[in-house]
Write an enzyme that holds these catalytic residues in place. Structure first.
Site, mmCIF file in Angstrom:
data_model
loop_
_atom_site.group_PDB
_atom_site.id
_atom_site.type_symbol
_atom_site.label_atom_id
_atom_site.label_comp_id
_atom_site.label_asym_id
_atom_site.label_seq_id
_atom_site.Cartn_x
_atom_site.Cartn_y
_atom_site.Cartn_z
ATOM 1 N N LYS A 142 0.806 -1.230 0.000
ATOM 2 C CA LYS A 142 0.000 0.000 0.000
ATOM 3 C C LYS A 142 0.831 1.269 0.000
ATOM 4 C CE LYS A 142 -4.207 -1.580 2.298
ATOM 5 N NZ LYS A 142 -4.931 -1.594 3.564
ATOM 6 N N LYS A 189 -6.836 -11.139 -3.427
ATOM 7 C CA LYS A 189 -7.874 -11.306 -2.401
ATOM 8 C C LYS A 189 -9.026 -10.322 -2.619
ATOM 9 C CE LYS A 189 -6.627 -8.119 1.171
ATOM 10 N NZ LYS A 189 -6.498 -7.676 2.491
ATOM 11 N N LYS A 219 -11.988 -4.662 0.413
ATOM 12 C CA LYS A 219 -12.882 -3.505 0.526
ATOM 13 C C LYS A 219 -12.421 -2.379 -0.372
ATOM 14 C CE LYS A 219 -12.494 -3.942 5.452
ATOM 15 N NZ LYS A 219 -12.337 -3.443 6.763
HETATM 16 P P1 TYM Z 1 -9.449 -5.475 8.075
HETATM 17 O O1 TYM Z 1 -10.421 -4.465 8.612
HETATM 18 O O2 TYM Z 1 -8.800 -5.178 6.770
HETATM 19 O O3 TYM Z 1 -10.159 -6.866 7.927
HETATM 20 C C1 TYM Z 1 -10.893 -7.458 8.996
HETATM 21 C C2 TYM Z 1 -10.678 -8.969 8.986
HETATM 22 O O4 TYM Z 1 -11.115 -9.531 7.740
HETATM 23 C C3 TYM Z 1 -10.102 -10.380 7.214
HETATM 24 N N1 TYM Z 1 -10.170 -10.359 5.743
HETATM 25 C C4 TYM Z 1 -10.252 -11.440 4.957
HETATM 26 N N2 TYM Z 1 -10.279 -12.749 5.248
HETATM 27 C C5 TYM Z 1 -10.368 -13.616 4.197
HETATM 28 N N3 TYM Z 1 -10.433 -13.233 2.903
HETATM 29 C C6 TYM Z 1 -10.410 -11.924 2.561
HETATM 30 N N4 TYM Z 1 -10.482 -11.567 1.281
HETATM 31 C C7 TYM Z 1 -10.302 -10.955 3.621
HETATM 32 N N5 TYM Z 1 -10.244 -9.602 3.643
HETATM 33 C C8 TYM Z 1 -10.149 -9.256 4.958
HETATM 34 C C9 TYM Z 1 -8.789 -9.781 7.751
HETATM 35 O O5 TYM Z 1 -7.762 -10.749 7.749
HETATM 36 C C10 TYM Z 1 -9.197 -9.355 9.145
HETATM 37 O O6 TYM Z 1 -9.096 -10.441 10.056
HETATM 38 N N6 TYM Z 1 -5.379 -4.595 10.849
HETATM 39 C C11 TYM Z 1 -6.667 -5.258 10.794
HETATM 40 C C12 TYM Z 1 -7.594 -4.827 11.895
HETATM 41 C C13 TYM Z 1 -7.040 -4.910 13.275
HETATM 42 C C14 TYM Z 1 -6.901 -6.083 14.060
HETATM 43 C C15 TYM Z 1 -6.381 -5.646 15.322
HETATM 44 C C16 TYM Z 1 -7.163 -7.430 13.817
HETATM 45 C C17 TYM Z 1 -6.606 -3.862 14.035
HETATM 46 N N7 TYM Z 1 -6.230 -4.307 15.268
HETATM 47 C C18 TYM Z 1 -6.111 -6.563 16.327
HETATM 48 C C19 TYM Z 1 -6.886 -8.344 14.831
HETATM 49 C C20 TYM Z 1 -6.369 -7.906 16.077
HETATM 50 C C21 TYM Z 1 -7.348 -4.936 9.484
HETATM 51 O O7 TYM Z 1 -7.062 -3.947 8.863
HETATM 52 O O8 TYM Z 1 -8.349 -5.796 9.168
#
Ligand code: TYM
Length: 322
Positions: free
Chosen positions: A107, A188, A191
């Site tokens: 990114k 993948k 969003k």
């Molecule tokens: P985020 O908001 O991008 O996504 C939330 C969760 O969705 C999962 N995910 C997917 N899993 C399978 N296939 C996909 N195509 C897909 N797209 C997204 C992500 O793996 C995630 O589990 N940094 C994190 C948020 C965060 C977090 C944390 C997570 C902040 N603090 C502490 C766990 C623990 C994020 O941006 O996820």
């Protein structure tokens, strides 16, 4: 059950990938915390009014999943200990290890106008997790590296300052850990993909879902078979359908083997619609009662504070601030 922490960034575009890879695996266990990580969303450009609305709709989604009843749902910025611990970890993390984070590389690397927050974001994520003494972090495959960095930070801290942090492990489901884009099954589902047909949103109606699945990129040939290497498009749809219906990939592949892609996609669309509709309706219902959302978020905030405050106190004593 192991105590868990996980988070999701608030956007109006929560996808089926988020649901299958993460949300579906979040268990309403009394020791577990699930967080709308609004401060993470500041690491990329945002609109204030939109952010405000997205925090609310994302919170409504977690509450619609029942996570506010058995476990705790809260908003990250309501618990200032997250930001405070993040600063401390910023001073213990290394430029080199953060430079290796693949998400930053894809990114931000090489661009001068990305925020500093985008670079240090994994240390805010480590703070989120480490404040709650949890053993498990249920996430999709793309967050695995960040949870591993969290483990490294916890171990480094404990060996220098004494045993303060619980060392957490990622919990990643075997099937559905990486739901792929409907337009390019080698990437993948995301969003942030500008192509609306690449992703199914949890807010999509039935017509939109059917249209997106019917136009999903499939592979050459016409046989429905599970083979992620040779048939990534069909395999992605088979995984999605299997997870949402509870039927095995093998059984689904067998049923549709010789029926052609059209009949197969109609079947997948039906399964996805049946899974998404009740959730969407529940979220819409909750959004009509903002006072109830606020009440549950306040409960979650208070529970989170009860864990986070003493934990941060322990950190400050260990490092010499107190
Ligand atoms: P985020 O908001 O991008 O996504 C939330 C969760 O969705 C999962 N995910 C997917 N899993 C399978 N296939 C996909 N195509 C897909 N797209 C997204 C992500 O793996 C995630 O589990 N940094 C994190 C948020 C965060 C977090 C944390 C997570 C902040 N603090 C502490 C766990 C623990 C994020 O941006 O996820």
């Amino acid at each position: 059950m192991a105590k868990a922490f996980s988070g999701i960034q608030p956007t109006g575009e929560i996808t089926l990938g988020n649901y299958i890879g993460a949300l579906r695996n979040w268990q309403p266990d009394p020791g577990s915390f699930y967080c709308v990580v609004d401060m993470h969303s500041l690491s990329q450009p945002w609109e204030p009014a939109e952010l405000r609305e997205n925090i609310r709709s994302t919170a409504a989604l977690l509450l619609a999943l029942g996570l506010g009843e058995g476990s705790h749902v809260f908003v990250q910025s309501h618990v200032p200990e997250h930001a405070e611990l993040a600063w401390i970890l910023n001073c213990l993390g290394r430029m080199g290890e953060l430079s290796r984070m693949t998400q930053f590389k894809s990114k931000g690397r090489g661009k001068v106008d990305v925020s500093v927050g985008l670079f240090t974001y994994p240390l805010l994520m480590a703070s989120d997790i480490l404040l709650y003494r949890v053993e498990e972090v249920p996430v999709g495959e793309d967050q695995k590296q960040h949870v591993e960095l969290t483990r490294d930070m916890a171990e480094r801290f404990n060996s220098r300052f004494g045993p303060v942090f619980t060392v957490p492990a990622p919990r990643i489901a075997k099937l559905g850990a990486r739901v792929m884009s409907l337009r390019n099954p080698l990437e993948k589902m995301s969003k942030s993909d500008p192509d609306p047909n690449s992703k199914i949103l949890l807010s999509d109606g039935e017509d939109a879902i059917s249209k997106k699945i019917m136009t999903a990129v499939t592979d050459s040939g016409r046989e429905v078979a599970y083979d992620p290497k040779e048939k990534p498009g069909v395999s992605n749809l088979l995984e999605i359908a299997s997870i949402l219906s509870g039927e095995s990939v093998a059984a689904l592949a067998e049923r549709y083997r010789d029926q052609g892609y059209g009949a197969f996609k109609r079947g997948v669309a039906e399964i996805v619609v049946a899974a998404v509709r009740p959730l969407r309706e529940k979220v819409e219902g909750l959004l009509e009662d903002p006072a109830e959302i606020d009440r549950q978020l306040e409960q979650g905030r208070a529970a989170a504070e009860r864990e986070a405050k003493p934990m941060l106190g322990q950190v400050k004593r260990a490092i010499g601030l107190v």
